[in-house]
Design a protein around this motif. Structure first.
Motif, PDB file in Angstrom:
ATOM      1  N   ASN A 108      12.753-116.292 -63.534  1.00 25.81           N
ATOM      2  CA  ASN A 108      11.995-115.268 -64.252  1.00 25.81           C
ATOM      3  C   ASN A 108      10.874-114.729 -63.371  1.00 25.81           C
ATOM      4  OD1 ASN A 108      13.588-115.807 -66.548  1.00 25.81           O
ATOM      5  ND2 ASN A 108      12.156-117.364 -67.275  1.00 25.81           N
ATOM      6  N   SER A 127      14.730-110.956 -64.335  1.00 27.40           N
ATOM      7  CA  SER A 127      15.249-112.316 -64.398  1.00 27.40           C
ATOM      8  C   SER A 127      16.714-112.363 -63.962  1.00 27.40           C
ATOM      9  CB  SER A 127      15.159-112.864 -65.832  1.00 27.40           C
ATOM     10  OG  SER A 127      13.821-112.932 -66.276  1.00 27.40           O
ATOM     11  N   ARG A 182       7.910-120.262 -62.822  1.00 28.78           N
ATOM     12  CA  ARG A 182       8.771-119.068 -62.924  1.00 28.78           C
ATOM     13  C   ARG A 182      10.246-119.447 -62.989  1.00 28.78           C
ATOM     14  NH1 ARG A 182       9.041-115.537 -58.816  1.00 28.78           N
ATOM     15  NH2 ARG A 182       8.557-117.072 -57.196  1.00 28.78           N
TER      16      ARG A 182
END
Length: 123
Positions: A83, A17, A66
């Motif tokens: 992420n 991330s 995401r």
């Protein structure tokens, strides 16, 4: 005039991330729609995500689920939380401000651009 400065890029392994920040200065930041775009080597600059002045959000299909865009108007800052990063997310990421105030994917509707921050995702 609006000045935009991105930060938070770097090198991360796949699945990791990063959080990008875009600090704005100049005219009233909260009046602008904000967007994130990215450009990989040899490719066109493409839309990633956008947020309207009122907080409505919009995502490219490739990052939906995401990435999360948010803004803090008190700090004149917009964020992109990324992420589950993939190697294909590798690019220079740019933030942009649109006086139209909406969340748009249309590159030509953005009036101001930052210099970009590099994101590299290793396999």
């Amino acid at each position: 005039q609006v000045q935009l400065v991105e930060s938070g890029g770097g090198l991360v392994q796949a699945g990791g991330s990063l959080r990008l920040s875009c600090a704005g200065s100049g005219r009233t930041f909260s009046n602008y729609g904000m967007g994130w775009f990215r450009q990989a080597p040899g490719k066109e600059r493409e839309f990633v995500s956008a947020i309207s002045w009122s907080g409505h959000t919009y995502y490219a299909d490739s990052v939906k689920g995401r990435f999360t865009i948010s803004r803090d108007n008190a700090k004149n800052t917009v964020y992109l939380q990324m992420n589950s990063l993939k190697p294909e997310d590798t690019a220079v990421y740019f933030c942009a401000a649109s006086s139209l105030r909406g969340a748009t994917s249309q590159r030509g509707l953005y009036d101001y651009w930052g210099q970009g921050t590099q994101v590299t995702v290793s396999a």
